[in-house]
Write a protein that holds these residues in place. Structure first.
Motif, mmCIF file in Angstrom:
data_model
loop_
_atom_site.group_PDB
_atom_site.id
_atom_site.type_symbol
_atom_site.label_atom_id
_atom_site.label_comp_id
_atom_site.label_asym_id
_atom_site.label_seq_id
_atom_site.Cartn_x
_atom_site.Cartn_y
_atom_site.Cartn_z
ATOM 1 N N TYR A 59 -9.999 0.759 13.358
ATOM 2 C CA TYR A 59 -8.857 1.605 12.961
ATOM 3 C C TYR A 59 -8.951 2.998 13.583
ATOM 4 O O TYR A 59 -8.395 3.968 13.084
ATOM 5 N N GLU A 112 -11.087 5.253 13.796
ATOM 6 C CA GLU A 112 -11.805 6.367 13.183
ATOM 7 C C GLU A 112 -12.914 6.805 14.139
ATOM 8 O O GLU A 112 -13.263 7.981 14.215
ATOM 9 N N ARG A 128 -2.287 3.369 12.058
ATOM 10 C CA ARG A 128 -2.954 3.144 10.768
ATOM 11 C C ARG A 128 -1.975 2.729 9.682
ATOM 12 O O ARG A 128 -2.366 2.126 8.680
ATOM 13 N N HIS A 164 -11.796 0.936 2.168
ATOM 14 C CA HIS A 164 -13.012 1.610 2.631
ATOM 15 C C HIS A 164 -14.164 1.304 1.690
ATOM 16 O O HIS A 164 -13.978 1.132 0.488
ATOM 17 N N GLN A 222 -12.492 6.459 -0.960
ATOM 18 C CA GLN A 222 -11.753 7.594 -0.417
ATOM 19 C C GLN A 222 -10.402 7.831 -1.109
ATOM 20 O O GLN A 222 -9.345 7.506 -0.581
ATOM 21 N N PHE A 223 -10.464 8.422 -2.290
ATOM 22 C CA PHE A 223 -9.225 8.778 -2.999
ATOM 23 C C PHE A 223 -9.029 10.283 -3.019
ATOM 24 O O PHE A 223 -9.940 11.053 -2.696
ATOM 25 N N LEU A 224 -7.817 10.679 -3.406
ATOM 26 C CA LEU A 224 -7.565 12.089 -3.704
ATOM 27 C C LEU A 224 -7.845 12.265 -5.199
ATOM 28 O O LEU A 224 -7.088 11.779 -6.037
ATOM 29 N N HIS A 272 -7.622 14.532 -7.343
ATOM 30 C CA HIS A 272 -6.775 15.310 -8.253
ATOM 31 C C HIS A 272 -5.446 14.608 -8.545
ATOM 32 O O HIS A 272 -4.645 15.127 -9.312
ATOM 33 N N LEU A 273 -5.226 13.466 -7.912
ATOM 34 C CA LEU A 273 -3.966 12.748 -8.160
ATOM 35 C C LEU A 273 -4.246 11.488 -8.973
ATOM 36 O O LEU A 273 -5.267 10.829 -8.774
ATOM 37 N N PRO A 274 -3.343 11.131 -9.894
ATOM 38 C CA PRO A 274 -3.553 9.919 -10.672
ATOM 39 C C PRO A 274 -3.574 8.679 -9.785
ATOM 40 O O PRO A 274 -3.064 8.695 -8.658
ATOM 41 N N GLU A 313 -0.431 7.397 -7.936
ATOM 42 C CA GLU A 313 -0.036 8.160 -6.745
ATOM 43 C C GLU A 313 -0.987 7.909 -5.586
ATOM 44 O O GLU A 313 -0.581 7.908 -4.421
ATOM 45 N N LEU A 317 -0.011 6.345 -1.857
ATOM 46 C CA LEU A 317 -0.155 7.366 -0.826
ATOM 47 C C LEU A 317 0.280 6.924 0.590
ATOM 48 O O LEU A 317 0.963 7.681 1.285
ATOM 49 N N PRO A 318 -0.069 5.706 1.018
ATOM 50 C CA PRO A 318 0.372 5.297 2.365
ATOM 51 C C PRO A 318 1.893 5.340 2.513
ATOM 52 O O PRO A 318 2.402 5.655 3.583
ATOM 53 N N GLN A 369 -11.973 16.843 2.519
ATOM 54 C CA GLN A 369 -11.925 15.468 2.022
ATOM 55 C C GLN A 369 -10.469 15.007 1.867
ATOM 56 O O GLN A 369 -10.122 13.888 2.226
ATOM 57 N N VAL A 371 -8.741 11.808 3.775
ATOM 58 C CA VAL A 371 -8.053 10.699 3.109
ATOM 59 C C VAL A 371 -6.622 10.562 3.631
ATOM 60 O O VAL A 371 -6.160 9.460 3.939
ATOM 61 N N VAL A 392 -4.917 7.198 5.580
ATOM 62 C CA VAL A 392 -3.782 6.384 5.159
ATOM 63 C C VAL A 392 -2.571 6.586 6.066
ATOM 64 O O VAL A 392 -1.477 6.141 5.743
#
Ligand code: ADP
Ligand code: MG
Lengths: 223, 300
Positions: free
Chosen positions: A48, A50, A77, A84, A88-90, A92-94, A97, A101-102, B205, B209, B213
């Motif tokens: 991908y 990276e 992508r 992963h 690899q999440f954000l 601060h977001l539930p 969400e 995200l994609p 970070q 991310v 995505v």
């Protein structure tokens, strides 16, 4: 769809693999195995974009990654769903969400019921409003799979997707991957879970590749 | 046009992009505070430049329009010389009016020094002729030459001698004000660049991310750009408003000597403080966008 030709990669020390070739045609199902540290994650990262190969050529959707701009990589992508190894999440977001995200970043945030269905399928409806750090390892991995497939990518790459989940959930996860494959998507799963590979072989025609001695070899029927 | 549209879409557009980056309380307040301080200073620098500009214009205009001819002659020759001088002035192109100062006005001029009872008629004081110029002015050197030949007792004072340093000082002050404005602008850009870079580093970070995505650089940049632009705008509105209030509170009138009290804005000049906040926002937009895209591109 993804082609590796005579690829080598090195993080600066010795080469992890050299002269490695791999082709992921549409509709294929591959397992990638090998001992820890063999380079499974590295190989997926090459797929991908990276990482870029230190030698050889990687083509994604017919395009040489060396010539791809950052924007082209981003567009590619969107057509590849990746689970992963470290999720690899954000943070601060539930969860909901994060899973969407994609779609959000590609301006298609009209998921609505798809998102709910998907969360229900991976058994995370109740956790939709929780933050990722509040989830268990298994829940995070299921969420990562949901995020990987929400934009109906053409290829799904999964790095140890069953590392943290119980057998029952592994089976469900595998079933989703098989279903995606039946819909025509290519699937590549890096795992050292031989039980999972055996279970998959009963449902789908899967090739098993093993990283061994800096090369990729096709594993026989010995599994 | 397309650029403008792209800029607008970077700003408005997708509040989702904004959500992707966690809010950062402290740096946000610092940015707002600095933008407010810079806007405050900018409004003052503007007021200074405008006031000194007005002063330079007024001095050069008022003083350039008038000059004085001073005639000293023995009592018997005075009238003849005045007549000759008036004749010379009448025939000089660029002079609108030449008027001998009557004794009352001479007395008024001398009163501060000698008191009201000065018998100017009997004293051998020079006769003054007030000259009003036309817009284009006249040729002072040529006039001096003619006067020297025809009215030997006449001295022409065209005020340049003491006008020039004043006008120079005012022009210089205006220049300093503009330099201060440019420095304020550059410091604002520098400060916002630093703050944006700190935010980008703190959110490494998040950026990774988003990249994974499939977010493009402009999408990621948008969250930062929007945020810093709005912060700078908000801060600058507050700072400019405070500065404008402060300037409006300056005592008015000529009492304190004209220059100090003339420091404020006049009429449409009050629009200048309104220009400062949007300008700060534009600076923040450009600085953040450049910082974000540079940082993102450096990652590949
Ligand atoms: N970013 C990195 N920098 C240096 N070495 C790395 C990096 N990532 C992985 N490696 C090394 O490369 C080898 C392969 O790692 P990895 O691809 O994660 O293997 P696997 O997924 O098969 O366990 C390991 O020896 C690991 O230490
Ligand atoms: Mg790994």
């Amino acid at each position: 769809m993804i082609e590796l030709q005579n690829v080598a990669y090195s993080y600066g020390g010795g080469e992890l693999f050299s002269d490695l070739s791999l082709s992921l045609p549409p509709g294929s199902f591959h397992f990638l195995t090998g001992p820890s540290g063999a380079g499974k994650t590295t190989l997926l990262k090459l797929c991908y974009a990276e990482l870029k190969p230190t030698a050889g050529r990687v083509e994604i959707f017919g395009e040489d990654v060396r010539g791809m701009s950052r924007d082209r990589v981003a567009l590619a992508r969107r057509r590849i769903g990746v689970v992963h190894q470290d999720c690899q999440f954000l943070d601060h977001l539930p969860l909901a969400e994060n899973v969407a995200l994609p779609l959000t970043v590609s301006g298609r945030s009209d998921a609505g019921t798809d998102l709910e269905d998907l969360l229900a399928w991976v058994g995370l409806s109740r956790q939709a409003n929780q933050l990722p750090p509040e989830l268990s390892g298994g829940e995070r991995q299921r969420a990562a799979l949901a995020r990987a497939v929400i934009s109906s990518p053409e290829i799904v790459l999964a790095d140890e997707p069953t590392g943290n989940i119980d057998w029952d959930m592994s089976q469900r996860l595998l079933a989703l991957l098989v279903e995606l494959n039946r819909m025509g998507k290519s699937v590549l799963v890096a795992t050292h879970d031989l039980q999972l590979i055996r279970a998959a072989k009963a449902q789908v025609q899967a090739r098993v590749l093993r990283l061994k001695g800096r090369q990729l070899v096709t594993a026989g029927a010995d599994l | 046009m397309q650029e403008v549209w792209r800029a607008a879409s970077l700003l408005g557009g997708d509040p989702q992009a904004d959500r992707a980056v966690p809010p950062s309380g402290f740096t946000a307040r610092l940015t707002t505070f600095t933008a407010a301080a810079m806007a405050f200073l900018a409004v003052f620098a503007l007021a200074l430049s405008l006031a000194t500009g007005r002063l330079a214009d007024r001095w050069s205009e008022e003083l350039a329009r008038s000059s004085t001819l001073r005639i000293s002659a023995p009592a018997g020759q005075m009238d003849a010389q005045i007549g000759a001088a008036l004749e010379v002035l009448r025939t000089t192109p660029g002079i609108a009016e030449a008027r001998p100062l009557p004794p009352e006005e001479t007395r008024a001029l001398l009163e501060p020094w000698f008191g009201p009872d000065l018998p100017v008629e009997t004293l051998p004081i020079p006769q003054l002729i007030a000259i009003t110029e036309e817009a284009g002015g006249y040729d002072a050197t040529g006039l001096r030459a003619r006067l020297q030949a025809e009215v030997p007792g006449a001295v022409l004072d065209d005020h340049t001698r003491w006008r020039e340093p004043l006008v120079d000082a005012a022009t210089w002050l205006r220049l300093l004000g503009l330099v201060a404005l440019a420095l304020i602008l550059a410091s604002t850009a520098a400060m916002i660049t630093l703050a944006a870079q700190a935010a980008l580093a703190a959110n490494e970070q998040v950026i990774r991310v988003l990249r994974l995505v499939g977010a493009q650089d402009t999408y990621i940049a948008r969250a930062f750009v929007r945020r810093f632009t709005l912060r700078a705008l908000g801060g600058a509105v507050a700072g400019a408003a405070l500065a404008a209030l402060g300037i409006a509170a300056l005592p008015s009138g000529e009492a304190a000597g004209g220059f100090l009290t003339g420091l404020g804005f006049r009429g449409p000049g009050w629009l200048w403080p309104l220009v400062v906040p949007p300008f700060a926002a534009v600076v923040a937009f450009i600085a953040t966008r450049a910082a974000a895209l540079r940082t993102l591109r450096a990652q590949s």
